[in-house]
Design an enzyme around this catalytic site. Structure first.
Site, PDB file in Angstrom:
ATOM      1  N   PRO A 362       0.832  -1.209   0.000  1.00 22.48           N
ATOM      2  CA  PRO A 362       0.000   0.000   0.000  1.00 22.48           C
ATOM      3  C   PRO A 362       0.867   1.261   0.000  1.00 22.48           C
ATOM      4  O   PRO A 362       2.059   1.226   0.314  1.00 22.48           O
ATOM      5  CB  PRO A 362      -0.798  -0.119   1.314  1.00 22.48           C
ATOM      6  CG  PRO A 362      -0.664  -1.536   1.734  1.00 22.48           C
ATOM      7  CD  PRO A 362       0.636  -2.028   1.204  1.00 22.48           C
ATOM      8  N   GLU A 490       8.245   2.907  -9.626  1.00 26.66           N
ATOM      9  CA  GLU A 490       6.999   2.932 -10.397  1.00 26.66           C
ATOM     10  C   GLU A 490       7.235   3.450 -11.820  1.00 26.66           C
ATOM     11  O   GLU A 490       6.698   4.480 -12.228  1.00 26.66           O
ATOM     12  CB  GLU A 490       5.946   3.790  -9.681  1.00 26.66           C
ATOM     13  CG  GLU A 490       5.612   3.260  -8.294  1.00 26.66           C
ATOM     14  CD  GLU A 490       4.352   3.879  -7.717  1.00 26.66           C
ATOM     15  OE1 GLU A 490       3.642   4.566  -8.468  1.00 26.66           O
ATOM     16  OE2 GLU A 490       4.080   3.661  -6.540  1.00 26.66           O
TER      17      GLU A 490
END
Length: 567
Positions: A362, A490
């Site tokens: 998360p 990412e």
């Protein structure tokens, strides 16, 4: 003043010449009243004065030439001092610990490099040397006045001393006021920088008026601080003028009486008046220069507030070695300065050479922080990060970072050209190599559509590129350097499906025989990883391959099932 000496020492040769020229100019200037007296006395006595007049004209020309040369050298030295200060401050700013950037505003740092360094020019041109040369002139003129007539000297000196004392008292308050003014300018610059950086967001939010009000509030604070300095400087002038006028009127009265009773000649009185002007003018300049010096020293103090912050230390002496493990985390805990809780807690796992490890979890789990600890943007609070079996704190930072290729989550692009951006990490790269890596990340069309090719401008922060193009350019920049270890935060977050596939293929190509650690949020990036590390709350809660984790990790299965990892 001690902080100023290193800047002056670099120009000591030129400053020595300036000092000699100033001394010669002062001496020739001080000779003018005596020559004028001789001309007047000669005319009164009907003596020939041609030689004296010629000598006086020569002295006037010599003073003009000496002062012109002195001023040129002084201005050039001042510009050199500003250049030295900007170089020193810029180099130090670029080597500050990353934690300092977290705590400081960019606009204020820009103000110190721009506005504060500019004020150092006045320290040399209007401050230091005008103070020194003014003191020479004042002492010379005062000595000559004392020799000409002690009574007139005491008459004029009393008024001047009173005015000087008042002016110095006010001038001493200029430096703290100047520091406050420069701080307010830094605040205003920060507000402007914030507004311009987010111009599109501000307009889309209809927030122009509010942001303008914030900038205007900063400008008003800077204005008020500047007015406070103006008040202090304004008080210096009237005190000086009142003292000068009073001393001059008193001198005319007493001097006229002494000429009338035959104590001194008209030539002596004229010479004395000229010496009074030669004393008053440099005295006024010295008072003004003193306030300028205080302002410049206030700016210098703000510069040294940054220069005194220790830069990143590079004391490591270890060398990179070969081994089976590329990167290892051993009981790593890290907390940001001033934070109540660590963001990473007792993290341990190893990444083997030539393998791909994906970090998932998360938001706020500490994934990006781990990459920054490898780069040594921050040092661990506890535990050890090793690269090639060596504690990263034992490696020189340049040696460490030469092993790493890091693509940040925000994928920053520098203002300039495509070529400028690509050569940031690989300055020796050829155009052919750059075109090849751009093609690999599906950016060849950006080059093709621009007449300038690799010389095409990308705009401030890459604004002329799309979000996906900026991210691919940042990745291409890292791939071009071809480091043995790639840290990707990412890398596909802003890419559509087509470009994601192209980028994955490019990464697969360059990843051959290289180690990769990828912070991933898409399932396509994770499924082929040799190792997946699942994090939550700063801790490692599971490790394994995709199929295994679907069976053993509730959190990983939830992430995949709820599409927080996007297929």
């Amino acid at each position: 003043m001690r902080s100023l000496l290193p800047y002056l020492r670099e120009h000591r040769g030129t400053l020595g010449v300036v000092a000699v020229l100033s001394l010669l100019g002062s001496l020739t200037t001080l000779a003018q009243p005596l020559l004028t007296r001789d001309v007047l006395d000669g005319l009164q006595a009907a003596r020939p004065v041609g030689r004296t007049v010629a000598l006086l004209v020569t002295v006037l020309a010599a003073v003009a030439l000496l002062n012109a040369l002195r001023d040129y050298l002084l201005q050039r030295t001042a510009e050199g001092l500003v250049l030295t200060a900007r170089r020193r401050l810029t180099r130090h700013l670029l080597r500050l610990p990353i934690a300092e950037y977290d705590q400081r505003r960019t606009g204020d740092l820009l103000s110190r490099v721009g506005a504060d360094t500019t004020l150092l020019r006045a320290v040399v041109t209007s401050g230091l040397f005008e103070t020194v040369t003014g003191a020479v002139m004042v002492l010379g003129a005062a000595g000559a006045m004392l020799l000409l007539d002690p009574v007139l000297f005491l008459t004029a000196g009393g008024g001047l001393a009173l005015g000087l004392s008042i002016a110095v008292v006010f001038s001493r308050r200029v430096r703290p006021a100047s520091q406050e003014a420069q701080a307010r300018i830094g605040d205003m610059t920060s507000a402007v920088e914030r507004a311009l950086t987010a111009a599109r967001t501000i307009r889309a939010s209809n927030a122009e008026q509010r942001e303008a009000a914030t900038v205007e509030a900063g400008a008003e604070e800077a204005y008020r601080a500047g007015v406070r300095i103006a008040k202090l400087q304004a008080l210096v002038g009237p005190a000086s003028v009142a003292a000068i006028q009073g001393a001059f009127l008193l001198l005319l009265g007493v001097g006229g009486a002494r000429v009338a009773n035959g104590t001194i000649s008209v030539g002596d009185l004229v010479a004395f008046v000229l010496y009074l002007f030669f004393l008053v003018m440099p005295l006024g300049q010295a008072l003004h220069a003193y306030t300028q010096l205080q302002t410049g020293l206030g700016a210098l103090q703000r510069m040294h507030d940054i220069l005194d912050v220790p830069a990143e230390q590079d004391a490591g002496t270890a060398a990179v070695t070969s081994g089976p493990v590329a990167v290892a985390f051993d009981g790593v805990t890290f907390a940001y300065a001033g934070a109540a809780q660590p963001v990473v807690r007792d993290v341990s796992f190893a990444v083997a050479y030539g393998t791909r490890t994906a970090l998932v979890g998360p938001s706020g789990a500490g994934k990006s922080t781990l990459l920054q600890l490898v780069e040594r943007f921050y040092d661990v609070t506890d535990g050890t990060v090793r690269v090639a079996g060596v504690d990263v704190r034992d490696l020189p930072r340049q040696v460490l970072r030469a092993q790493l290729g890091y693509v940040e989550q925000e994928a920053p692009v520098l203002a300039g050209t495509l070529r400028d951006n690509l050569r940031l990490a690989a300055p020796a790269a050829t155009d052919a190599q750059m075109l090849e890596v751009l093609d690999a990340v599906n950016l060849a069309d950006v080059v093709d559509r621009a007449p300038e090719g690799l010389g095409a401008q990308v705009g401030e922060g890459g604004v002329l590129l799309s979000g996906g193009e900026r991210q691919r350019l940042a990745i291409a920049r890292t791939l071009l350097a071809a480091p043995p270890i790639l840290l990707l935060d990412e890398p596909t977050s802003n890419l559509d499906a087509r470009n994601e596939v192209a980028l994955r293929q490019a990464i697969d190509t360059v990843a051959h025989n290289r180690t990769m650690i990828v912070v991933a949020h898409r399932l396509s990036t994770v499924v082929d990883a040799d190792q997946i590390v699942v994090m939550e709350g700063g801790r490692v809660v599971a490790t394994g391959r995709h199929a295994d984790l679907l069976e053993t990790s509730d959190l990983y299965r939830e992430l995949a099932t709820n599409q927080l990892l996007v297929a």
